[in-house]
Motif scaffolding. Structure first.
Motif, short mmCIF file in Angstrom:
data_model
loop_
_atom_site.label_atom_id
_atom_site.label_comp_id
_atom_site.label_asym_id
_atom_site.label_seq_id
_atom_site.Cartn_x
_atom_site.Cartn_y
_atom_site.Cartn_z
N SER A 334 -6.86 -20.35 6.28
CA SER A 334 -7.33 -18.97 6.45
C SER A 334 -6.16 -18.03 6.69
CB SER A 334 -8.32 -18.89 7.61
OG SER A 334 -9.50 -19.61 7.33
N TYR A 335 -5.26 -18.44 7.56
CA TYR A 335 -4.10 -17.62 7.89
C TYR A 335 -3.22 -17.41 6.66
CZ TYR A 335 -0.09 -16.03 10.71
OH TYR A 335 0.93 -15.30 11.26
N THR A 336 -3.00 -18.47 5.90
CA THR A 336 -2.19 -18.39 4.68
C THR A 336 -2.80 -17.44 3.66
OG1 THR A 336 -1.34 -20.65 4.95
CG2 THR A 336 -1.26 -19.71 2.73
N LEU A 337 -4.09 -17.58 3.41
CA LEU A 337 -4.75 -16.75 2.39
C LEU A 337 -4.79 -15.29 2.81
CD1 LEU A 337 -7.60 -19.22 1.39
CD2 LEU A 337 -5.59 -18.60 0.05
N ASN A 338 -4.93 -15.02 4.09
CA ASN A 338 -4.87 -13.64 4.55
C ASN A 338 -3.49 -13.02 4.32
OD1 ASN A 338 -7.54 -13.22 5.49
ND2 ASN A 338 -7.09 -14.31 7.40
N LEU A 339 -2.44 -13.81 4.46
CA LEU A 339 -1.08 -13.30 4.30
C LEU A 339 -0.70 -13.08 2.84
CD1 LEU A 339 0.81 -15.44 6.98
CD2 LEU A 339 0.44 -12.96 7.04
N ILE A 340 -1.23 -13.88 1.92
CA ILE A 340 -0.78 -13.80 0.52
C ILE A 340 -1.71 -12.97 -0.37
CG2 ILE A 340 0.35 -16.04 0.72
CD1 ILE A 340 -1.90 -17.24 -0.96
N LYS A 341 -2.78 -12.45 0.17
CA LYS A 341 -3.81 -11.82 -0.67
C LYS A 341 -3.30 -10.63 -1.48
CE LYS A 341 -5.49 -9.16 3.31
NZ LYS A 341 -6.62 -8.98 4.26
N ASP A 342 -2.23 -9.99 -1.03
CA ASP A 342 -1.74 -8.79 -1.74
C ASP A 342 -0.56 -9.10 -2.67
OD1 ASP A 342 -3.60 -7.15 -0.46
OD2 ASP A 342 -2.28 -6.86 1.26
N TYR A 343 -0.25 -10.38 -2.87
CA TYR A 343 0.90 -10.76 -3.70
C TYR A 343 0.44 -11.55 -4.93
CZ TYR A 343 3.60 -9.39 0.39
OH TYR A 343 4.14 -8.69 1.43
#
Length: 539
Positions: A334-343
């Protein structure tokens, strides 16, 4: 207070006042109940359906509904329930297509087939802290000298050329010459490759020819095709071979980086790109190795991914995991996907699992537990449209997880260092044709050293080679040789006729003939295949 009891009390208030509860499910966690009807938790950033009195609309396939209990099943629990009982870890139930467990009092179903609801960022806030690691993170990776037992030659990039065993040939005018004898494609048996040929004399007249398809359909061994050259002189033999299209494995060179490379002096991503590195696996975040297991974002993640992308380098990311349960793996995903969602992530999203003495994960997980942890992370990632990948050392892949189960479903990133690259005085890097690890399972990326020095990065850098399977159209290869035709003994030497006075039909003046074992042919500028029986293609 027990969460089920708390929910029950709230429901009783609504039911007693309104008899029916109707809440919107879109983008929120909703409780829906009528007396005797299922109580459900609907998880849903991706939910577009509304739930009315426990009945879902026709859009229900876009929503993940997690059944908790029926109203009638929720019973009063004594307030004397101990804290230890509340914290008892729930059972992890795994099916062929999903993984079920409880997180924060909710039943979570992780399936790669539909989007898994992520933990909201604010709900993870109390678990996110600055990384306080004082030593460089890195598990135990094997360093070996490759031998026949653990490596194989990667020859998939080999360029197959036409080989002529005896290019300097001399024949006698009027005698038979076999243009395809001793001619082959690299190391392949000659008859397996349909090589065409064209023979021209000194004036440029075509005296004999066969296309590759004619050779392929020839009814015998291509080495038995004969050509009779009547006149003395020098003749050019032009060979041509078009390879069939095929699925090939091509190698791509790349790196992986984290804040350690930035801290050591920074990364010049333009220089990395100019040096020919096509992809980068960038650390996005991790979990601390201490007992607290805090989550943290890599300090240079945003800089690295933005600069790499700006310089044309394809990017993937990895999360350094120290998960001890599927619940923690779910947090990490969850933490990973929240961080990469705009890239724009063009390479996989990797679950980096390493352990060593002093790590919170050291000797604390069995094969079943670690395999389930990997699945929880990877299926959550996959459900959101990314390609999941697992990074482990060779030893961990072989001994710590159910290897076949994971490698059959997810991309594999293998860490295994060979001495020729590791701490190499000459900074030896991988080249096509080098030996690669030979294992019982396939892998997509091989991390072969952690001690390389490359342009744009100060200090040591991890080096990787990716193996990309693609369809490649056939290349056309050609080769020219010259043969000398000597006059017959006792005869004066003649010269080749002018091109204008020579035709290339069976009725014109002949300067050469071709023949084969399946049917004699006497043709000018044509082929033995014209009069030979048609056979199945030579394999």
């Amino acid at each position: 207070m027990n969460k089920a009891k708390e929910l029950l009390n709230k429901l009783k208030e609504f039911v007693s006042l309104h008899k029916v509860v109707c809440l919107s499910a879109a983008g929120a966690v909703c409780a829906v109940a009528v007396t005797g009807i299922v109580v459900a938790v609907v998880l849903g950033n991706h939910s577009k359906a509304d739930t009315v009195a426990g009945v879902e609309t026709a859009q229900e396939e876009t929503m993940q509904t997690i059944v908790m209990a029926t109203v009638e099943e929720v019973t009063e629990e004594t307030t004397a329930q101990t804290e230890a009982e509340e914290e008892t870890e729930t059972e992890v139930i795994e099916t062929d297509s999903s993984l079920e467990f409880e997180y924060d009092g909710k039943k979570i179903v992780i399936s790669a087939d539909k989007p898994v609801e992520l933990i909201p960022e604010e709900d993870l806030a109390d678990k996110i802290k600055e990384d306080d690691s004082t030593t460089e993170i890195g598990g135990d990776v094997e360093v070996d000298e490759p031998d026949s037992g653990n490596s194989k030659v990667n020859d998939t990039a080999k360029d197959y050329d036409i080989i002529v065993d005896n290019p300097d040939k001399t024949v006698t005018a009027g005698e038979e010459y076999a243009p395809l004898a001793g001619v082959r494609i690299d190391e392949l048996y000659n008859s397996s490759a349909p090589i065409g040929f064209t023979i021209t004399d000194e004036a440029g007249n075509v005296v004999a020819s066969m296309t590759g398809d004619e050779v392929k359909n020839y009814g015998g061994n291509p080495e038995d095709i004969k050509v009779t050259l009547e006149n003395a002189g020098n003749y050019k033999v032009h060979y041509e071979y078009t390879a069939p299209g095929m699925t090939v494995t091509e190698t791509v060179n790349g790196i992986d980086v984290s804040h350690w490379q930035n801290d050591a002096g920074g990364i010049d991503w333009g220089a990395v790109a100019d040096a020919g590195y096509k992809f980068a696996m960038i650390k996005v975040a991790g979990r601390s190795i201490g007992d607290d297991g805090n989550l943290y974002e890599d300090n240079y993640f945003r800089y690295n991914i933005e600069q790499a992308t700006a310089n044309g380098i394809k990017v993937g990311v990895y999360f350094f995991s120290q998960a001890l349960s599927v619940q923690e793996a779910y947090e990490e995903a969850s933490y990973t996907l929240n961080l990469i969602k705009d890239y724009n992530i063009t390479y996989p999203v990797a679950f980096d699992w390493e352990t060593s003495s002093g790590y919170r994960t050291c000797d604390r997980l069995n094969k079943d537990e670690l395999t389930s942890i990997c699945e929880a992370f990877c299926d959550t990632v996959k459900s959101h449209g990314y390609q999941p990948m697992i990074y482990m050392s060779k030893n961990d892949w072989v001994n710590k997880v159910h290897t076949n189960k994971l490698t059959s479903k997810y991309n594999v990133w293998l860490a295994w260092y060979f001495y020729k690259y590791y701490n190499s005085p000459s900074n030896r890097l991988y080249e096509d044709g080098d030996e690669v690890p030979d294992l019982d399972f396939g892998y997509n990326i091989w991390q072969y050293t952690s001690t390389a020095n490359i342009p744009g990065i100060n200090g040591a850098c991890d080096m990787n080679v990716a193996f990309a399977t693609t369809y490649k159209s056939g290349d056309t290869k050609t080769k020219d040789i010259t043969i000398r035709v000597e006059k017959k003994k006792g005869e004066p030497e003649t010269t080749a006729p002018d091109k204008d006075n020579t035709t290339e039909t069976t009725t014109g003046t002949t300067t050469g003939t071709t023949s084969g074992t399946t049917g004699a042919a006497e043709t000018s500028g044509t082929t033995a295949a014209n009069n030979a029986e048609t056979a199945a293609p030579v394999q």
